[in-house]
Design a protein around this motif. Structure first.
Motif, PDB file in Angstrom:
ATOM      1  N   ALA A   1       0.807  -1.284   0.066  1.00 44.20           N
ATOM      2  CA  ALA A   1      -0.056  -0.007  -0.112  1.00 44.20           C
ATOM      3  C   ALA A   1       0.897   1.263  -0.092  1.00 44.20           C
ATOM      4  CB  ALA A   1      -0.947  -0.013   1.235  1.00 44.20           C
TER       5      ALA A   1
ATOM      6  N   TRP B   1       0.576   4.193  -2.978  1.00 46.33           N
ATOM      7  CA  TRP B   1       0.022   5.398  -2.564  1.00 46.33           C
ATOM      8  C   TRP B   1       1.387   6.425  -2.939  1.00 46.33           C
ATOM      9  CZ3 TRP B   1       2.440   8.795   1.110  1.00 46.33           C
ATOM     10  CH2 TRP B   1       1.575  10.219   1.381  1.00 46.33           C
TER      11      TRP B   1
ATOM     12  N   ASP C   1       0.587   9.601  -5.452  1.00 47.72           N
ATOM     13  CA  ASP C   1       0.613  11.099  -4.884  1.00 47.72           C
ATOM     14  C   ASP C   1       1.218  11.704  -5.978  1.00 47.72           C
ATOM     15  OD1 ASP C   1      -0.533  12.526  -2.890  1.00 47.72           O
ATOM     16  OD2 ASP C   1       1.586  13.077  -2.657  1.00 47.72           O
TER      17      ASP C   1
ATOM     18  N   GLU D   1      -7.369  -7.308  -2.637  1.00 46.60           N
ATOM     19  CA  GLU D   1      -7.003  -6.297  -1.868  1.00 46.60           C
ATOM     20  C   GLU D   1      -6.051  -5.197  -2.809  1.00 46.60           C
ATOM     21  OE1 GLU D   1      -6.296  -3.273   1.385  1.00 46.60           O
ATOM     22  OE2 GLU D   1      -7.848  -4.735   0.753  1.00 46.60           O
ATOM     23  N   THR D   2      -5.374  -5.688  -3.618  1.00 45.68           N
ATOM     24  CA  THR D   2      -4.396  -5.035  -4.545  1.00 45.68           C
ATOM     25  C   THR D   2      -5.287  -4.003  -5.642  1.00 45.68           C
ATOM     26  OG1 THR D   2      -2.615  -6.288  -4.381  1.00 45.68           O
ATOM     27  CG2 THR D   2      -2.516  -5.081  -6.136  1.00 45.68           C
TER      28      THR D   2
ATOM     29  N   ARG E   1      -8.187  -3.339  -5.075  1.00 46.06           N
ATOM     30  CA  ARG E   1      -9.030  -2.213  -4.346  1.00 46.06           C
ATOM     31  C   ARG E   1      -8.080  -0.923  -4.088  1.00 46.06           C
ATOM     32  NH1 ARG E   1      -9.435   0.080   0.434  1.00 46.06           N
ATOM     33  NH2 ARG E   1      -7.655  -1.234   1.278  1.00 46.06           N
ATOM     34  N   LEU E   2      -6.759  -1.403  -3.636  1.00 42.93           N
ATOM     35  CA  LEU E   2      -6.060  -0.284  -3.354  1.00 42.93           C
ATOM     36  C   LEU E   2      -5.557   0.609  -4.689  1.00 42.93           C
ATOM     37  CD1 LEU E   2      -3.444  -1.807  -1.150  1.00 42.93           C
ATOM     38  CD2 LEU E   2      -4.834  -0.297  -0.429  1.00 42.93           C
TER      39      LEU E   2
ATOM     40  N   THR F   1      -7.636   1.124  -7.256  1.00 39.69           N
ATOM     41  CA  THR F   1      -8.756   1.797  -7.654  1.00 39.69           C
ATOM     42  C   THR F   1      -8.741   3.051  -6.767  1.00 39.69           C
ATOM     43  OG1 THR F   1      -9.720  -0.179  -8.495  1.00 39.69           O
ATOM     44  CG2 THR F   1     -11.354   1.691  -8.039  1.00 39.69           C
ATOM     45  N   SER F   2      -8.648   2.752  -5.544  1.00 39.87           N
ATOM     46  CA  SER F   2      -8.814   3.975  -4.490  1.00 39.87           C
ATOM     47  C   SER F   2      -7.624   4.894  -4.814  1.00 39.87           C
ATOM     48  CB  SER F   2      -8.425   3.171  -3.239  1.00 39.87           C
ATOM     49  OG  SER F   2      -8.531   4.431  -2.025  1.00 39.87           O
ATOM     50  N   TYR F   3      -6.484   4.331  -5.055  1.00 45.05           N
ATOM     51  CA  TYR F   3      -5.231   5.337  -4.946  1.00 45.05           C
ATOM     52  C   TYR F   3      -5.089   6.184  -6.375  1.00 45.05           C
ATOM     53  CZ  TYR F   3      -3.624   3.721  -0.695  1.00 45.05           C
ATOM     54  OH  TYR F   3      -3.521   3.240   0.695  1.00 45.05           O
TER      55      TYR F   3
ATOM     56  N   GLY G   1      -7.880   5.795  -9.057  1.00 41.20           N
ATOM     57  CA  GLY G   1      -8.845   5.995  -9.731  1.00 41.20           C
ATOM     58  C   GLY G   1      -9.438   7.212 -10.054  1.00 41.20           C
ATOM     59  N   ASP G   2      -9.041   8.209  -9.161  1.00 39.85           N
ATOM     60  CA  ASP G   2      -9.628   9.702  -9.185  1.00 39.85           C
ATOM     61  C   ASP G   2      -8.730  10.485  -9.812  1.00 39.85           C
ATOM     62  OD1 ASP G   2      -7.711   9.855  -7.322  1.00 39.85           O
ATOM     63  OD2 ASP G   2      -9.021  10.989  -6.007  1.00 39.85           O
TER      64      ASP G   2
END
Length: 465
Positions: A99, A103, A107, A203-204, A206-207, A209-211, A213-214
Motif C-alpha cells: 500500500a 500510495w 500521489d 486487496e491490490t 481495491r488499493l 482503484t482507491s489511489y 482511480g480519481d
C-alpha cells in the motif's frame, strides 16, 4: 517458463498489470511512463531526464526526498531511470508494505504540481548539470552515447539529440515549461502500473482503484516527429574524436530492425555471436588470439520505433593503434557479412540469451519491469511469455541474412576515440581532478543494473552503462 499475467485498464486510462507469485514475501511495483527524450522539443532537450529527478522531490502529501525515506525505512529499495522512449520508477518492498508504494506513486502522479517550486527546479537542474559534467563532459569516452545516435539518426529525428540535454536548454527551462511537460506526459492514460510478487489480488485491485482511480486523464499529447528512416545508412560514416584517454576505443553502429519484429531477434542473436560472453567472435579473435583489444562486446539498443541499433564496443590493447583496432573489428564484421554464422554459434547464443532471460524472471523487480515494457510498447504484457519461443524460431539462416542486409559497409557508423596528442591544460586538469575524486553521492538516476530482455544490454539510470 510461463509468467502469470492479468491486465486491465482503469476508466482514466491507466493500464494495470498484475503477476502473482507467492514464492517469497516481497512485491515489486513498477510504473512506466511512455515518455523519453524522443518526446522533447528541440529547444528544450533534457526534460525527460530532468523529470526523473523532479519526481523524487515531493508531491502534495510527500516532502522532498521523503519518498526514499519511507520506502527504505519499510525495508525496500527504489529508483528510476530514463531512456529515449520511456521513463520508469520502481520499488521492491516486503509484501505487507504494498500500500505504501502504491500510495507514493499515485500521489506524485496525481498531485505533484502543487509541490513543484522554483527552488526545487533550480536545485535539480544543478544536479543534472553536474551529472552531465561527470558522466559526459569530463568522463573518458563519455560522449559516445550521445555522439553515436547523432551520427545514426538525421538531425530532426527524435532519437538524434542527447538524452541528458544541453546545458543551455537546462538553463532556459522555466517552471511553466516543466509544469506543462508534466501535465502532458505524466498522466494515467500514458502509463503502465505493474505489481508483481506476493500480493492479494482483491486487496491490490481495491488499493489501485482507491489511489489511482480519481486521477484525471490527460489532454491529447502532441504526436512524435516522424520516426521513419531508411533500413540502411547508404554508406559508412566515420568520426574521430581526440580525447584525454589512454587507449583508442571504437564504436560501430548499424541500423537494425526494431524491437519486437522478427528481424530484431536475428539482430539480437547476431550481436550475441559477435560480442556476448567469452565464447563470442570478438572476444576469441580480438582479445585472446590477436591481442588487438583489451575488451570487445556487442549489444542492441532495443528501440521499438523507427530503427534499432546494433553496436560494437571495442577498446584497444596497450600499444595497438586506432587503425589496427578498426581494421580488426571491421574484418570480423565483414566475415559475418560474407560467410554468415554457423548453427553451433546460434545455438550457443540462443542458450546464453534464454538463460539470462529466464534467470532474470526469478526477480520480482525484473519481472515487473519486463511486463511494464511489453505493455508500454505493444499494449500486451503477455508477450513476455513468447520471447524464448521467438528466439527458438530464429534460425542461423535468418541471422546470416540479417548480417548480409544490415551489417555491411553501406550501413555503418564508426566513432573512433584516440588519445589527444597534447590535450589542453585546462581539460587535462579537469580530467585529473575528476578521476582523483570519489564518485559523486548517489542520485535518483543511478538505477540498478538491469537484466532485461533477451539480448538487451544492461543499462542504468539515463544512460547505457
Amino acid at each position: 517458463m510461463h509468467i502469470p499475467v492479468e491486465s486491465y485498464h482503469l476508466p482514466n486510462g491507466l493500464h494495470v498489470v498484475l503477476s502473482e507469485d507467492h514464492t517469497a514475501p516481497i512485491v515489486a511495483v513498477n510504473l512506466w511512463y511512455h515518455v523519453g527524450s524522443a518526446n522533447e522539443r528541440l529547444d528544450r532537450t533534457g526534460f525527460a531526464h530532468l523529470f526523473e529527478h523532479m519526481l523524487f522531490q515531493g508531491s502534495a502529501n510527500v516532502e522532498a526526498n521523503e519518498h526514499f525515506e519511507l520506502v527504505q525505512r519499510a525495508g525496500g529499495t527504489l529508483n528510476g531511470s530514463t531512456w529515449l522512449d520511456r521513463t520508469n520508477y520502481y520499488e521492491t518492498l516486503p509484501s505487507h508494505q504494498l500500500a505504501l508504494a502504491l500510495w507514493l506513486e499515485a500521489d506524485r502522479m496525481g498531485r505533484m504540481l502543487p509541490a513543484m517550486t522554483q527552488h526545487k527546479l533550480d536545485t535539480q537542474r544543478d544536479v543534472v548539470k553536474n551529472e552531465r559534467r561527470w558522466s559526459v563532459d569530463n568522463q573518458p569516452y563519455g560522449s559516445w552515447w550521445e555522439r553515436l545516435p547523432a551520427l545514426v539518426f538525421p538531425e530532426e529525428h527524435p532519437f538524434n539529440h542527447s538524452l541528458i540535454g544541453s546545458m543551455e536548454h537546462l538553463s532556459d527551462a522555466s517552471l511553466d515549461d516543466v509544469a506543462d511537460f508534466f501535465r502532458t506526459y505524466y498522466t494515467p492514460d500514458n502509463a503502465v502500473l505493474t505489481v508483481a510478487g506476493d500480493f492479494d489480488r482483491t486487496e491490490t485491485v481495491r488499493l489501485i482503484t482507491s489511489y489511482f482511480g480519481d486521477i484525471p486523464r490527460g489532454a491529447p499529447r502532441p504526436p512524435l516527429r516522424d520516426m521513419t528512416v531508411p533500413p540502411t545508412l547508404g554508406n559508412t560514416r566515420r568520426e574521430v574524436i581526440p580525447d584525454a584517454v589512454a587507449l583508442p576505443r571504437l564504436f560501430v553502429a548499424c541500423r537494425t530492425p526494431v524491437f519486437g519484429t522478427d528481424g530484431y531477434y536475428a539482430a539480437s542473436l547476431a550481436g550475441a555471436v559477435l560480442g556476448m560472453r567469452t565464447g563470442c567472435r570478438l572476444e576469441q579473435s580480438l582479445v585472446r588470439r590477436q591481442r588487438i583489444a583489451s575488451q570487445a562486446s556487442a549489444f542492441t539498443y532495443d528501440l521499438a520505433k523507427g530503427s534499432d541499433l546494433l553496436v560494437i564496443d571495442a577498446t584497444a590493447h596497450a600499444g595497438v593503434s586506432a587503425e589496427q583496432l578498426e581494421a580488426a573489428v571491421l574484418a570480423e564484421l565483414d566475415a559475418m557479412v560474407a560467410h554468415g554464422v554457423t548453427e553451433d554459434e546460434v545455438t550457443r547464443a540462443r542458450a546464453l540469451i534464454e538463460t539470462s532471460f529466464v534467470m532474470s524472471m526469478q526477480s520480482a523487480a525484473e519481472r515487473a519491469d519486463q511486463l511494464s515494457r511489453f505493455a508500454t510498447y505493444f499494449g500486451d504484457p503477455t508477450l513476455v511469455n513468447t520471447q524464448v519461443a521467438r528466439y527458438a524460431a530464429t534460425t542461423a539462416a535468418d541471422v546470416s541474412r540479417l548480417a548480409r542486409e544490415r551489417l555491411g559497409a553501406d550501413n555503418r557508423v564508426l566513432l573512433v576515440y584516440v588519445p589527444a596528442e597534447e590535450p589542453p591544460a585546462e581539460a587535462a586538469a579537469v580530467l585529473a581532478a575528476a578521476m582523483a575524486c570519489a564518485r559523486p553521492r548517489w542520485s535518483p538516476c543511478r538505477g540498478r543494473r538491469r537484466a532485461l530482455a533477451p539480448g538487451r544490454r544492461a543499462r542504468t539510470g539515463s544512460r547505457t552503462s
